[in-house]
Design a protein around this motif. Structure first.
Motif, PDB file in Angstrom:
ATOM      1  N   TRP A  51      46.863  56.730  32.005  1.00 30.70           N
ATOM      2  CA  TRP A  51      46.209  56.659  30.693  1.00 30.70           C
ATOM      3  C   TRP A  51      44.696  56.786  30.866  1.00 30.70           C
ATOM      4  O   TRP A  51      44.099  57.738  30.390  1.00 30.70           O
ATOM      5  CB  TRP A  51      46.619  55.360  30.001  1.00 30.70           C
ATOM      6  N   ILE A  52      44.081  55.828  31.543  1.00 27.10           N
ATOM      7  CA  ILE A  52      42.644  55.933  31.805  1.00 27.10           C
ATOM      8  C   ILE A  52      42.508  55.919  33.315  1.00 27.10           C
ATOM      9  O   ILE A  52      42.443  54.872  33.942  1.00 27.10           O
ATOM     10  CB  ILE A  52      41.872  54.763  31.182  1.00 27.10           C
TER      11      ILE A  52
ATOM     12  N   TRP B  21      39.893  53.964  35.638  1.00 25.67           N
ATOM     13  CA  TRP B  21      39.986  52.522  35.838  1.00 25.67           C
ATOM     14  C   TRP B  21      41.396  52.097  36.223  1.00 25.67           C
ATOM     15  O   TRP B  21      41.723  50.913  36.144  1.00 25.67           O
ATOM     16  CB  TRP B  21      39.546  51.791  34.571  1.00 25.67           C
TER      17      TRP B  21
ATOM     18  N   LEU C  90      41.206  37.812  28.026  1.00 22.49           N
ATOM     19  CA  LEU C  90      40.637  39.087  28.470  1.00 22.49           C
ATOM     20  C   LEU C  90      39.843  38.898  29.760  1.00 22.49           C
ATOM     21  O   LEU C  90      39.968  39.688  30.699  1.00 22.49           O
ATOM     22  CB  LEU C  90      39.747  39.659  27.359  1.00 22.49           C
TER      23      LEU C  90
ATOM     24  N   ILE D  56      40.570  40.636  33.419  1.00 20.25           N
ATOM     25  CA  ILE D  56      39.589  41.377  34.222  1.00 20.25           C
ATOM     26  C   ILE D  56      39.434  40.734  35.598  1.00 20.25           C
ATOM     27  O   ILE D  56      39.374  41.421  36.622  1.00 20.25           O
ATOM     28  CB  ILE D  56      38.243  41.436  33.481  1.00 20.25           C
TER      29      ILE D  56
ATOM     30  N   LEU E  46      40.059  42.485  39.279  1.00 18.99           N
ATOM     31  CA  LEU E  46      39.069  42.621  40.346  1.00 18.99           C
ATOM     32  C   LEU E  46      39.500  41.891  41.610  1.00 18.99           C
ATOM     33  O   LEU E  46      39.105  42.255  42.706  1.00 18.99           O
ATOM     34  CB  LEU E  46      37.714  42.086  39.861  1.00 18.99           C
TER      35      LEU E  46
ATOM     36  N   PHE F 191      29.593  52.579  37.165  1.00 15.65           N
ATOM     37  CA  PHE F 191      30.570  52.096  36.188  1.00 15.65           C
ATOM     38  C   PHE F 191      29.865  51.413  35.017  1.00 15.65           C
ATOM     39  O   PHE F 191      30.178  51.642  33.855  1.00 15.65           O
ATOM     40  CB  PHE F 191      31.538  51.112  36.841  1.00 15.65           C
TER      41      PHE F 191
ATOM     42  N   PHE G 254      36.411  47.560  21.116  1.00 17.55           N
ATOM     43  CA  PHE G 254      37.132  46.772  22.109  1.00 17.55           C
ATOM     44  C   PHE G 254      37.037  47.402  23.490  1.00 17.55           C
ATOM     45  O   PHE G 254      36.707  46.735  24.476  1.00 17.55           O
ATOM     46  CB  PHE G 254      38.602  46.626  21.722  1.00 17.55           C
ATOM     47  N   MET G 255      37.330  48.705  23.540  1.00 16.90           N
ATOM     48  CA  MET G 255      37.323  49.365  24.847  1.00 16.90           C
ATOM     49  C   MET G 255      35.944  49.275  25.486  1.00 16.90           C
ATOM     50  O   MET G 255      35.809  49.042  26.689  1.00 16.90           O
ATOM     51  CB  MET G 255      37.741  50.833  24.690  1.00 16.90           C
TER      52      MET G 255
ATOM     53  N   PHE H  29      35.453  45.854  26.758  1.00 16.12           N
ATOM     54  CA  PHE H  29      36.315  45.679  27.921  1.00 16.12           C
ATOM     55  C   PHE H  29      35.697  46.300  29.171  1.00 16.12           C
ATOM     56  O   PHE H  29      35.624  45.659  30.228  1.00 16.12           O
ATOM     57  CB  PHE H  29      37.686  46.298  27.615  1.00 16.12           C
ATOM     58  N   PHE H  30      35.214  47.539  29.037  1.00 20.55           N
ATOM     59  CA  PHE H  30      34.607  48.191  30.206  1.00 20.55           C
ATOM     60  C   PHE H  30      33.348  47.456  30.641  1.00 20.55           C
ATOM     61  O   PHE H  30      33.093  47.284  31.836  1.00 20.55           O
ATOM     62  CB  PHE H  30      34.286  49.653  29.889  1.00 20.55           C
TER      63      PHE H  30
ATOM     64  N   LEU I 202      32.600  44.264  30.235  1.00 21.03           N
ATOM     65  CA  LEU I 202      32.942  43.003  30.881  1.00 21.03           C
ATOM     66  C   LEU I 202      33.457  43.253  32.292  1.00 21.03           C
ATOM     67  O   LEU I 202      33.091  42.557  33.240  1.00 21.03           O
ATOM     68  CB  LEU I 202      33.990  42.256  30.067  1.00 21.03           C
ATOM     69  N   THR I 203      34.307  44.298  32.421  1.00 20.57           N
ATOM     70  CA  THR I 203      34.843  44.592  33.745  1.00 20.57           C
ATOM     71  C   THR I 203      33.728  44.988  34.706  1.00 20.57           C
ATOM     72  O   THR I 203      33.680  44.511  35.845  1.00 20.57           O
ATOM     73  CB  THR I 203      35.876  45.731  33.655  1.00 20.57           C
ATOM     74  N   ALA I 204      32.820  45.848  34.223  1.00 24.90           N
ATOM     75  CA  ALA I 204      31.739  46.292  35.098  1.00 24.90           C
ATOM     76  C   ALA I 204      30.863  45.120  35.514  1.00 24.90           C
ATOM     77  O   ALA I 204      30.455  45.012  36.679  1.00 24.90           O
ATOM     78  CB  ALA I 204      30.901  47.359  34.387  1.00 24.90           C
TER      79      ALA I 204
ATOM     80  N   LEU J 121      31.695  41.900  35.596  1.00 29.02           N
ATOM     81  CA  LEU J 121      32.407  40.981  36.483  1.00 29.02           C
ATOM     82  C   LEU J 121      32.559  41.581  37.873  1.00 29.02           C
ATOM     83  O   LEU J 121      32.572  40.870  38.881  1.00 29.02           O
ATOM     84  CB  LEU J 121      33.775  40.642  35.883  1.00 29.02           C
ATOM     85  N   ASN J 122      32.646  42.897  37.908  1.00 32.29           N
ATOM     86  CA  ASN J 122      32.751  43.589  39.182  1.00 32.29           C
ATOM     87  C   ASN J 122      31.525  43.319  40.050  1.00 32.29           C
ATOM     88  O   ASN J 122      31.607  43.282  41.269  1.00 32.29           O
ATOM     89  CB  ASN J 122      32.900  45.091  38.930  1.00 32.29           C
TER      90      ASN J 122
ATOM     91  N   VAL K 202      29.765  37.110  31.857  1.00 29.66           N
ATOM     92  CA  VAL K 202      30.971  37.632  31.233  1.00 29.66           C
ATOM     93  C   VAL K 202      31.585  36.583  30.307  1.00 29.66           C
ATOM     94  O   VAL K 202      32.001  36.885  29.181  1.00 29.66           O
ATOM     95  CB  VAL K 202      31.977  38.067  32.319  1.00 29.66           C
TER      96      VAL K 202
ATOM     97  N   PRO L 167      40.001  56.577  25.752  1.00 32.37           N
ATOM     98  CA  PRO L 167      38.620  56.506  26.231  1.00 32.37           C
ATOM     99  C   PRO L 167      38.399  57.320  27.494  1.00 32.37           C
ATOM    100  O   PRO L 167      37.263  57.557  27.884  1.00 32.37           O
ATOM    101  CB  PRO L 167      38.418  55.018  26.502  1.00 32.37           C
ATOM    102  N   GLY L 168      39.501  57.761  28.140  1.00 25.36           N
ATOM    103  CA  GLY L 168      39.383  58.435  29.426  1.00 25.36           C
ATOM    104  C   GLY L 168      38.383  59.577  29.442  1.00 25.36           C
ATOM    105  O   GLY L 168      37.410  59.543  30.206  1.00 25.36           O
TER     106      GLY L 168
ATOM    107  N   LEU M 132      34.798  58.534  28.843  1.00 26.09           N
ATOM    108  CA  LEU M 132      34.277  57.766  29.966  1.00 26.09           C
ATOM    109  C   LEU M 132      33.976  58.683  31.155  1.00 26.09           C
ATOM    110  O   LEU M 132      32.985  58.484  31.868  1.00 26.09           O
ATOM    111  CB  LEU M 132      35.306  56.709  30.352  1.00 26.09           C
ATOM    112  N   ASP M 133      34.843  59.682  31.339  1.00 26.85           N
ATOM    113  CA  ASP M 133      34.598  60.626  32.434  1.00 26.85           C
ATOM    114  C   ASP M 133      33.295  61.377  32.215  1.00 26.85           C
ATOM    115  O   ASP M 133      32.483  61.532  33.138  1.00 26.85           O
ATOM    116  CB  ASP M 133      35.762  61.627  32.545  1.00 26.85           C
TER     117      ASP M 133
END
Lengths: 509, 477
Positions: A73-74, A77, A183, A187, A191, B319, B387-388, B391-392, B394-396, B398-399, B406, B462-463, B466-467
């Motif tokens: 899908w994506i 990620w 959420l 995440i 990770l 990211f 949302f997406m 989400f991205f 927060l992930t980035a 937290l990464n 976060v 979003p793919g 995002l790409d």
């Protein structure tokens, strides 16, 4: 992907998810209220029919995820579109698809304004609910989980009762606040996992440090406990139930509440087993408090919907109790009880809604003594009331009995303090039934009260069938979950503790 | 063909001159509007045509790459949307409309040049070009009822803007002093060896201040509520969208100065940005809770969203940058959808209070749907782009190990629900009372539906976006 049994042929799960969505889009351009009703009924019945083969084609000998679909899908990620069902989710999926046509029928006359929009909301709900039960990717799961809030909010806020604004906002904020930390936990899991993945089965296979598990568990717990709702987080439920239209109440009681307990089974237990053990005692006692608190509060209600809403708190307390005793009987009983509660409480909300359409009140006092005027109605109400209090021969008996067996084999004390909950259930259900049926015959506003018509009987009859079917022959329903539950317990690491095939097996042929 | 590198900007400048001539010739607002729209559409076409151009001109002061071109495309598309949303331009007098459009196009051309500038002074001039046009657009609001609020807003906007520019120039002087050049191409390698020098930190942070101001990051946010409220609805639409994405892009670009290697500067800078992001989120969201004016509320919410965008910037990795760019783009689309409804609900260009949305569902179902989708998207409910993006981000974050950030950001997402939801509630459950029916014209309805579909499509798929964002930010590093 060895945890998936990929479905080679017809993508049945995707069809189930997207058929209601497509139906909702077509509804947008559909003229006329009546056409909208018929179309929605057609779509929901079609979805139900498509879902039926799942039960018969389901392979009962494996814990793998069946009918699975997997698409990227994506890709950047590593987020995938992964669907699949196992013994834990199969019955929930079937219950959802079977209850939706009944919700449409139940709203046939009740909803008079903005019919089209109402039906769109119902179909969107169905898409989101099925998605939650089928998703095997955390992001996909979370999207369905949150997306559900919007149609549900609108169902309450637009078509609700007098305090709809308060109830809908409370519902929305409560559930959404619960899931923001979910959420973050998702995440964090992504990770931490090695390799980084959102795939739920792969995350189950990973091992995490105890501290990490505790934090993740707490984040999960907050989200799911609010949804169930467990004792200190239950206050949104009575408000939402009372103000929601009948179909909204039914969806809320039958399906939405199950998502919390499904979350416990699907995520908390297998992904954070050590934390589960650490928190088990506290959750068991919270469940006990929920059972007793729900029972006592229901005993004091004058509003029928509120009474059933508080009884839900009690019943769901039994379900969480069954899950967290962590043995086969407990968990199987809990899954079965999730289905039972969906059937019985859904039916009771339909009953209250039918009465409300006639008397425009849900007060026990104003609905007293209609037994003479509506004999068919009180028969249904009687059976569902008995089923709700777990009368032997009805479905809830099997579930509650298994949960209690599980509780007793876990700890004598836990089992013993849960028993009064069952007695309380009898007290409040009989109180309601007695008032409604024989509470007095001299209420002048009841003149000309018509008994159930064919449509309403058609709504209740299937539910009645399942009450007795599961009540008298639970074996086919237990058979589909056995292997999955055994695998779940293996993941939690206590499969060995279930010594002595217990009394619950005596029920089975 | 070097002219291809700057063709969209040249065309836009040609449009500015055309509008200048039209205004001198005294043509009406309708003709100027048509001219502006045609120029905007032409710019979109040319930007698409020049999307894959790469190269430098003007002795290295102007650099065209995929990053700049994609931002230019977003800017030009948003310009078309702003022009359609402000079709009736209700609160601007007819006589000055040609000038209004001229300043709008001029501001966009400034933003476009800023994105491509690879040299400090070029960047500064481009930024001021776009800012000064905006300073002039704010007080153009009609004062027929003795309404002076736009003047106050304009004065605040100018004063804060000038102060921010001053600080930015000060920061630039430090960077120039350390590296001996104003060209990014020379500065970045030179700075790499100095990332443990506090002067570099001060320089970079002060340099960023100019864009904190544009993006409305705390403590450069003070102009936001008053300008949003004081400017006409159409002007606010412009201010809330185009400069934001340009500022986000520039912040990403500047932060690469510190991303080139490990050092004290990067760590301190990240800590500082974390604090600014968190304070922006809390300040914006908590203030928005009590607003009654819808534009003012969206202004405060914009401060909070700026904090979210900063969260992607401060990760200092691909990211995070891509997520920030994706989020900023989504935010522009969502804001356009919300302001489309505001501009149309306002009948004579007056400000819209939240209670004016009462029963919008019955008065204009399509507008209510657009508003609901926009607000739910701002609130970050799936399946929408908000949302997406969150989400991205927060992930980035937290990464990179920013757990506290976060969690605080997630809490903010929960706080924000309340005020967005209360607008949806008013639109869907309150009785309309005596408020009149709102009618959208065909172009606006189409645009609204396109925006809604984009909000959903960007959120569900979003793919590709995002790409593209990833490829774009990679050209910076």
């Amino acid at each position: 992907m060895d945890f998936l049994l990929i479905n080679q042929g017809f993508p049945i799960l995707s069809t189930l998810i997207f058929l209601p969505l497509a139906g909702a889009l077509i509804l947008l351009i559909m003229p006329g209220d009546h056409a909208c009703r018929i179309w929605t009924l057609f779509i929901t019945v079609l979805t139900a029919l498509i879902s039926l083969p799942l039960f018969f084609m389901f392979d009962r000998s494996t814990h793998l995820y069946q009918f699975a679909e997997h698409h990227s899908w994506i890709s950047a990620w590593n987020i995938n579109y992964t669907l699949g069902i196992d013994g834990i989710s199969l019955l929930l999926v079937l219950m959802t698809t079977l209850i939706m046509p009944l919700c449409v029928l139940g709203s046939w006359r009740y909803i008079e304004k903005r019919v089209k929009e109402f039906m769109i909301c119902l179909l969107l709900m169905e898409t989101a609910m099925l998605g939650v039960f089928m998703a095997l990717d955390f992001v996909l799961f979370f999207i369905f989980w949150e997306a559900m809030l919007i149609p549900m909010y609108l169902l309450i806020a637009v078509w609700g009762g007098p305090r709809k604004t308060y109830a809908s906002i409370k519902f929305f904020i409560y559930t959404l606040t619960g899931s923001v930390m979910l959420l973050v936990a998702i995440i964090a899991l992504f990770l931490t996992s090695e390799p980084q993945t959102f795939s739920i089965p792969q995350l189950m296979a990973g091992h995490y440090s105890t501290t990490f598990q505790i934090w993740v568990f707490l984040a999960f717990f907050l989200a799911f406990a609010i949804k169930v709702p467990m004792f200190p987080f239950h206050t949104w439920l009575p408000a939402a139930h009372v103000e929601a239209p009948t179909a909204g109440s039914v969806i809320l009681a039958s399906v939405l509440l199950k998502m919390g307990t499904y979350g416990f089974l699907r995520f908390c237990l297998p992904i954070t087993p050590e934390a589960t053990f650490i928190f088990m005692p506290y959750i068991l006692w919270l469940s006990i408090i929920g059972i007793l608190y729900g029972g006592f509060t229901a005993l004091a209600q004058q509003d029928m919907k509120k009474l059933i809403a508080y009884s839900s708190v009690g019943h769901m307390g039994f379900v969480t109790l069954g899950i967290f005793v962590l043995n086969t009987q407990g968990i199987e009983g809990a899954i079965l009880q999730m289905i039972n509660h969906g059937i019985v409480t859904g039916a009771l909300f339909f009953c209250v809604g039918m009465l409300y359409e006639r008397t425009h009140s849900r007060e026990l006092a104003l609905n007293a003594g209609i037994g003479r005027l509506m004999p068919i109605y009180v028969v249904f109400l009687g059976v569902f009331s008995l089923a709700s209090l777990a009368f032997p021969g009805t479905n809830s008996f099997v579930g509650e009995f298994m949960i209690l067996v599980g509780a007793f084999s876990h700890s004598l004390l836990i089992g013993a303090v849960a028993i009064p909950g069952a007695i309380l259930a009898a007290a409040y259900m009989f109180r309601m039934y007695q008032r409604v049926t024989w509470g007095g015959t001299n209420n002048p506003s009841h003149n000309g009260l018509a008994d159930l018509n064919a449509r309403e009987v058609l709504i209740l009859a299937p539910l009645l069938l399942f009450v007795f079917w599961i009540g008298l022959a639970p074996a086919p329903f237990l058979a589909v979950m056995e292997v999955s539950v055994a695998h779940l317990l293996e993941q939690v690491g206590v499969a060995g503790q279930t010594e002595g095939m217990s009394l619950a097996r005596l029920l089975l042929p | 063909m070097k002219v291809l590198l700057i063709l969209p900007e040249l065309f836009l400048l040609f449009g500015v001159l055309l509008l200048l001539n039209l205004s001198v010739a005294g043509v009406g607002g309708a003709k100027a509007r048509m001219a502006a729209l045609l120029i905007a559409i032409g710019t979109v076409v040319l930007t698409v045509f020049c999307l894959n151009q790469e190269g430098t001109i003007f002795f290295g002061a102007y650099k065209v790459d995929f990053f700049s071109q994609i931002i230019k495309l977003i800017l030009s598309l948003a310009l078309v949307a702003v022009l359609v949303i402000g079709w009736e331009l209700k609160d601007i007098r007819h006589q000055i409309r040609p000038e209004y459009y001229m300043f709008m196009l001029c501001s966009v051309s400034g933003l476009m040049m800023m994105i491509s500038s690879a040299e400090l002074l070029t960047m500064f001039i481009a930024l001021e070009l776009s800012s000064y046009c905006l300073y002039l657009m704010v007080p153009m609001r009609d004062d027929r009822q003795g309404l002076r609020v736009q003047m106050e807003a304009a004065i605040k906007y100018v004063i804060f803007g000038v102060v921010a520019s001053g600080i930015m120039l000060f920061g630039m002087s430090y960077l120039f002093a350390m590296t001996g050049s104003t060209h990014f191409a020379v500065m970045i390698p030179a700075l790499t060896g100095m990332l443990d020098n506090p002067v570099v930190l001060v320089g970079i942070v002060m340099f960023m201040c100019g864009f904190f101001y544009k993006l409305a990051i705390f403590p450069f946010h003070f102009w936001v509520p008053d300008v949003y409220q004081g400017a006409s609805n159409e002007t606010t639409t412009f201010i809330a969208t185009l400069p934001k994405i340009a500022a986000a892009a520039m912040l990403i670009k500047i932060s690469t100065f510190a991303a080139s290697g490990p050092g004290v500067v990067s760590d301190t800078l990240v800590t500082l940005l974390i604090i600014l992001a968190v304070v922006s989120m809390f300040y914006g969201n908590l203030s928005a809770l009590v607003q009654t004016d819808l534009k003012r509320m969206l202004g405060f919410s914009g401060i909070a969203h700026a904090g979210f965008i900063l969260m992607g910037v401060l990760t200092l990795d691909v990211f995070g940058y891509a997520a920030a760019l994706y989020y900023a783009t989504g935010y522009v689309v969502i804001s356009l959808a919300c302001f489309l409804v505001i501009c149309n609900v306002s009948r004579t260009g007056e400000n819209v209070r939240i209670e004016d949305m009462s029963g919008l569902y019955q008065r204009a179902p399509v507008a209510a749907l657009i508003l609901a989708v926009g607000l739910f998207a701002l609130a970050g409910i799936p399946p929408f782009v908000g949302f997406m993006g969150k989400f991205f981000l927060l992930t980035a974050a937290l990464n990179q190990g920013h757990l506290a950030l976060v969690i605080l950001a997630a809490l903010n997402a929960a706080i924000a629900i309340y005020y967005y939801l209360s607008v949806v509630r008013v639109a869907y459950t309150a009785e309309p009372g005596s408020r009149s029916v709102v009618s959208l014209n065909a172009a606006t309805t189409t645009l609204g539906i396109v925006l809604v579909l984009m909000i959903i499509a960007l959120g569900v798929f979003p793919g590709p976006a995002l790409d593209v964002a990833t490829v774009a930010v990679r050209t910076l590093l």
